[in-house]
Scaffold this active site. Sequence first.
Site, PDB file in Angstrom:
ATOM      1  N   SER A 292     -20.194   0.257 -12.290  1.00 49.94           N
ATOM      2  CA  SER A 292     -19.251   0.312 -13.407  1.00 49.94           C
ATOM      3  C   SER A 292     -17.801   0.171 -12.961  1.00 49.94           C
ATOM      4  O   SER A 292     -16.896   0.092 -13.794  1.00 49.94           O
ATOM      5  CB  SER A 292     -19.429   1.641 -14.146  1.00 49.94           C
ATOM      6  OG  SER A 292     -19.348   2.707 -13.209  1.00 49.94           O
TER       7      SER A 292
ATOM      8  N   ARG B   8     -22.351   6.983 -13.256  1.00 53.16           N
ATOM      9  CA  ARG B   8     -22.542   8.274 -13.931  1.00 53.16           C
ATOM     10  C   ARG B   8     -22.421   8.175 -15.440  1.00 53.16           C
ATOM     11  O   ARG B   8     -22.715   9.123 -16.143  1.00 53.16           O
ATOM     12  CB  ARG B   8     -21.515   9.288 -13.404  1.00 53.16           C
ATOM     13  CG  ARG B   8     -21.777   9.706 -11.978  1.00 53.16           C
ATOM     14  CD  ARG B   8     -20.610  10.465 -11.404  1.00 53.16           C
ATOM     15  NE  ARG B   8     -19.416   9.631 -11.357  1.00 53.16           N
ATOM     16  CZ  ARG B   8     -18.248  10.004 -10.863  1.00 53.16           C
ATOM     17  NH1 ARG B   8     -18.101  11.215 -10.371  1.00 53.16           N
ATOM     18  NH2 ARG B   8     -17.224   9.178 -10.847  1.00 53.16           N
ATOM     19  N   ASN B   9     -21.976   7.016 -15.942  1.00 49.51           N
ATOM     20  CA  ASN B   9     -21.736   6.909 -17.384  1.00 49.51           C
ATOM     21  C   ASN B   9     -22.675   5.876 -18.021  1.00 49.51           C
ATOM     22  O   ASN B   9     -22.525   4.673 -17.822  1.00 49.51           O
ATOM     23  CB  ASN B   9     -20.264   6.518 -17.606  1.00 49.51           C
ATOM     24  CG  ASN B   9     -19.890   6.539 -19.061  1.00 49.51           C
ATOM     25  OD1 ASN B   9     -20.578   5.976 -19.909  1.00 49.51           O
ATOM     26  ND2 ASN B   9     -18.798   7.216 -19.363  1.00 49.51           N
TER      27      ASN B   9
ATOM     28  N   ASP C 228     -25.491  10.690 -10.277  1.00 57.02           N
ATOM     29  CA  ASP C 228     -24.331  11.084  -9.462  1.00 57.02           C
ATOM     30  C   ASP C 228     -24.807  11.104  -8.010  1.00 57.02           C
ATOM     31  O   ASP C 228     -25.611  11.963  -7.627  1.00 57.02           O
ATOM     32  CB  ASP C 228     -23.840  12.473  -9.907  1.00 57.02           C
ATOM     33  CG  ASP C 228     -22.631  12.942  -9.101  1.00 57.02           C
ATOM     34  OD1 ASP C 228     -22.407  12.421  -7.989  1.00 57.02           O
ATOM     35  OD2 ASP C 228     -21.922  13.835  -9.582  1.00 57.02           O
TER      36      ASP C 228
ATOM     37  N   ALA D 202     -20.071   2.393  -4.578  1.00 60.66           N
ATOM     38  CA  ALA D 202     -19.386   3.524  -5.227  1.00 60.66           C
ATOM     39  C   ALA D 202     -18.352   4.094  -4.274  1.00 60.66           C
ATOM     40  O   ALA D 202     -18.564   4.125  -3.060  1.00 60.66           O
ATOM     41  CB  ALA D 202     -20.394   4.601  -5.614  1.00 60.66           C
ATOM     42  N   GLY D 203     -17.242   4.524  -4.819  1.00 60.23           N
ATOM     43  CA  GLY D 203     -16.223   5.116  -3.958  1.00 60.23           C
ATOM     44  C   GLY D 203     -15.138   5.807  -4.765  1.00 60.23           C
ATOM     45  O   GLY D 203     -14.963   5.533  -5.963  1.00 60.23           O
TER      46      GLY D 203
ATOM     47  N   SER E  93     -13.767  -0.761   3.875  1.00 59.94           N
ATOM     48  CA  SER E  93     -12.363  -1.003   3.538  1.00 59.94           C
ATOM     49  C   SER E  93     -11.627  -1.383   4.825  1.00 59.94           C
ATOM     50  O   SER E  93     -12.071  -1.034   5.921  1.00 59.94           O
ATOM     51  CB  SER E  93     -11.755   0.291   2.983  1.00 59.94           C
ATOM     52  OG  SER E  93     -10.346   0.190   2.922  1.00 59.94           O
TER      53      SER E  93
ATOM     54  N   TYR F 248      -9.549   9.458   3.192  1.00 61.90           N
ATOM     55  CA  TYR F 248     -10.210   8.208   2.769  1.00 61.90           C
ATOM     56  C   TYR F 248     -10.557   7.370   4.009  1.00 61.90           C
ATOM     57  O   TYR F 248     -11.673   6.857   4.128  1.00 61.90           O
ATOM     58  CB  TYR F 248      -9.287   7.443   1.821  1.00 61.90           C
ATOM     59  CG  TYR F 248      -9.866   6.145   1.295  1.00 61.90           C
ATOM     60  CD1 TYR F 248     -10.832   6.155   0.293  1.00 61.90           C
ATOM     61  CD2 TYR F 248      -9.439   4.907   1.783  1.00 61.90           C
ATOM     62  CE1 TYR F 248     -11.368   4.959  -0.203  1.00 61.90           C
ATOM     63  CE2 TYR F 248      -9.957   3.721   1.295  1.00 61.90           C
ATOM     64  CZ  TYR F 248     -10.923   3.749   0.299  1.00 61.90           C
ATOM     65  OH  TYR F 248     -11.451   2.567  -0.181  1.00 61.90           O
TER      66      TYR F 248
ATOM     67  N   THR G  38      -8.075  -2.718  -9.013  1.00 55.26           N
ATOM     68  CA  THR G  38      -9.050  -1.936  -9.788  1.00 55.26           C
ATOM     69  C   THR G  38      -8.443  -0.566 -10.098  1.00 55.26           C
ATOM     70  O   THR G  38      -7.408  -0.200  -9.558  1.00 55.26           O
ATOM     71  CB  THR G  38     -10.363  -1.703  -9.013  1.00 55.26           C
ATOM     72  OG1 THR G  38     -10.111  -0.714  -7.999  1.00 55.26           O
ATOM     73  CG2 THR G  38     -10.933  -2.950  -8.395  1.00 55.26           C
TER      74      THR G  38
HETATM   75  N1  LIG Z   1      -9.893  -1.239  -5.012  1.00 53.20           N
HETATM   76  C1  LIG Z   1      -9.493  -1.315  -3.746  1.00 53.20           C
HETATM   77  O1  LIG Z   1      -8.284  -1.504  -3.470  1.00 53.20           O
HETATM   78  C2  LIG Z   1     -10.488  -1.212  -2.640  1.00 53.20           C
HETATM   79  C3  LIG Z   1     -10.103  -1.672  -1.363  1.00 53.20           C
HETATM   80  C4  LIG Z   1     -11.012  -1.555  -0.312  1.00 53.20           C
HETATM   81  C5  LIG Z   1     -12.255  -0.994  -0.536  1.00 53.20           C
HETATM   82  N2  LIG Z   1     -12.598  -0.558  -1.788  1.00 53.20           N
HETATM   83  C6  LIG Z   1     -13.929   0.047  -1.940  1.00 53.20           C
HETATM   84  O2  LIG Z   1     -14.665  -0.718  -2.877  1.00 53.20           O
HETATM   85  C7  LIG Z   1     -15.605   0.124  -3.546  1.00 53.20           C
HETATM   86  C8  LIG Z   1     -15.451  -0.066  -5.055  1.00 53.20           C
HETATM   87  O3  LIG Z   1     -14.148   0.367  -5.428  1.00 53.20           O
HETATM   88  P1  LIG Z   1     -13.460  -0.035  -6.817  1.00 53.20           P
HETATM   89  O4  LIG Z   1     -12.089  -0.492  -6.506  1.00 53.20           O
HETATM   90  O5  LIG Z   1     -14.359  -0.888  -7.616  1.00 53.20           O
HETATM   91  O6  LIG Z   1     -13.336   1.422  -7.486  1.00 53.20           O
HETATM   92  P2  LIG Z   1     -13.435   1.876  -9.008  1.00 53.20           P
HETATM   93  O7  LIG Z   1     -13.061   0.772  -9.921  1.00 53.20           O
HETATM   94  O8  LIG Z   1     -12.660   3.149  -9.094  1.00 53.20           O
HETATM   95  O9  LIG Z   1     -14.992   2.192  -9.186  1.00 53.20           O
HETATM   96  C9  LIG Z   1     -15.580   3.240  -8.481  1.00 53.20           C
HETATM   97  C10 LIG Z   1     -17.062   3.239  -8.782  1.00 53.20           C
HETATM   98  O10 LIG Z   1     -17.681   4.297  -8.036  1.00 53.20           O
HETATM   99  C11 LIG Z   1     -18.514   5.023  -8.911  1.00 53.20           C
HETATM  100  N3  LIG Z   1     -18.633   6.413  -8.483  1.00 53.20           N
HETATM  101  C12 LIG Z   1     -17.645   7.247  -8.057  1.00 53.20           C
HETATM  102  N4  LIG Z   1     -18.143   8.457  -7.792  1.00 53.20           N
HETATM  103  C13 LIG Z   1     -19.477   8.395  -8.044  1.00 53.20           C
HETATM  104  C14 LIG Z   1     -20.533   9.324  -7.964  1.00 53.20           C
HETATM  105  N5  LIG Z   1     -20.320  10.604  -7.572  1.00 53.20           N
HETATM  106  N6  LIG Z   1     -21.786   8.930  -8.293  1.00 53.20           N
HETATM  107  C15 LIG Z   1     -22.011   7.660  -8.707  1.00 53.20           C
HETATM  108  N7  LIG Z   1     -21.050   6.727  -8.800  1.00 53.20           N
HETATM  109  C16 LIG Z   1     -19.791   7.090  -8.484  1.00 53.20           C
HETATM  110  C17 LIG Z   1     -17.831   4.925 -10.270  1.00 53.20           C
HETATM  111  O11 LIG Z   1     -18.791   5.139 -11.271  1.00 53.20           O
HETATM  112  P3  LIG Z   1     -18.607   6.143 -12.523  1.00 53.20           P
HETATM  113  O12 LIG Z   1     -17.239   6.782 -12.381  1.00 53.20           O
HETATM  114  O13 LIG Z   1     -18.744   5.278 -13.726  1.00 53.20           O
HETATM  115  O14 LIG Z   1     -19.722   7.077 -12.328  1.00 53.20           O
HETATM  116  C18 LIG Z   1     -17.379   3.479 -10.247  1.00 53.20           C
HETATM  117  O15 LIG Z   1     -18.438   2.638 -10.612  1.00 53.20           O
HETATM  118  C19 LIG Z   1     -15.306   1.552  -3.080  1.00 53.20           C
HETATM  119  O16 LIG Z   1     -16.206   1.894  -2.067  1.00 53.20           O
HETATM  120  C20 LIG Z   1     -13.900   1.459  -2.517  1.00 53.20           C
HETATM  121  O17 LIG Z   1     -13.671   2.439  -1.542  1.00 53.20           O
HETATM  122  C21 LIG Z   1     -11.753  -0.674  -2.831  1.00 53.20           C
END
Ligand SMILES: NC(=O)c1ccc[n+]([C@@H]2O[C@H](COP(=O)([O-])OP(=O)(O)OC[C@H]3O[C@@H](n4cnc5c(N)ncnc54)[C@H](OP(=O)(O)O)[C@@H]3O)[C@@H](O)[C@H]2O)c1
Length: 260
Positions: free
Chosen positions: A14, A37-38, A59, A85-86, A136, A149, A184
């Site tokens: 999501s 989770r949603n 979760d 997830a993160g 990352s 992080y 994001t």
């Molecule tokens: N955006 C960046 O700049 C960036 C850069 C490098 C790496 N990343 C990595 O890329 C990945 C995706 O990040 P994103 O930018 O797409 O983040 P995001 O838009 O904030 O999405 C985070 C996702 O993780 C899920 N999540 C968080 N806690 C959870 C839990 N306890 N159980 C199940 N699901 C959970 C959330 O789902 P719900 O809240 O709907 O449950 C959501 O789907 C992460 O691992 C992040 O560290 C991101």
Amino acid sequence: MNVENTKALLTGASGGIGRAIANRLAQGGALLTLVGRNQETLQDLNRSLPGKHRVLVADITTQTGRAAVLEHARAQETAMLINAAGVMDFQFVEQQSSACIEQMITTNMLAPVLLCHSLIPVLRQHEQAAIVNIGSIYGSIGHPGFSAYCASKFGLRGFTEALQRELADSPIRVLYLAPRATLTDLNTRAVDDLNKALGNSVDRPEQVAEELMNVLARSRRQRFMGWPENLFVRLNGLFPGLVHNALVRKLAIIRHHAQT
Ligand SMILES: NC(=O)c1ccc[n+]([C@@H]2O[C@H](COP(=O)([O-])OP(=O)(O)OC[C@H]3O[C@@H](n4cnc5c(N)ncnc54)[C@H](OP(=O)(O)O)[C@@H]3O)[C@@H](O)[C@H]2O)c1
């Protein structure tokens, strides 16, 4: 690995990057399980995708949530696990709550490690299977304001590297994709402002999804996205003093944004 008709389980479906990955994999003919989770958000996403997919509300930081993932993976005979997830909190570690630190380490490192551990026997049943861990650039460069992080992503990268070697003679390919800053909701306004102040480029989630398809197609063990981030990862490995000095010179700017 060819994704067509491959049963893939995607955590973080999501999220910004997860949605883009789900879209790209669905276009490629994968049969997805969207984990988050949603329920409503996941169902909306499911309706928007081409093909037939499943939704799993879990979760991943809880034992119950991870058991639900394993049960589902067994029943569906999952062949691909993508840990996307993160969570992230941008703060100097002294200002962070211990609960927040624990949440980052549990979500970003412990949960994917435990999911890999429990799903390996399921993945082994296939002639071709894959684990993709989304790390990352901060999994290779310790950056002020992101200490916990970074710890979670360094840990995930170390685990992935060792697992690649443990499973080298198995049918399971273990792959690691490290995005740089991506547009994001993970990034708060303060992080966006910091990226602007530091002149960091920001990718679109679709670029990460495209890169994931390349990583899968070529079975690339490690892929670090972006230039000059790619160079900094290598420099930090060879000459950490150079990167240290460059980041310490920006410390006042980073501290300013972490406090906003
Ligand atoms: N955006 C960046 O700049 C960036 C850069 C490098 C790496 N990343 C990595 O890329 C990945 C995706 O990040 P994103 O930018 O797409 O983040 P995001 O838009 O904030 O999405 C985070 C996702 O993780 C899920 N999540 C968080 N806690 C959870 C839990 N306890 N159980 C199940 N699901 C959970 C959330 O789902 P719900 O809240 O709907 O449950 C959501 O789907 C992460 O691992 C992040 O560290 C991101």
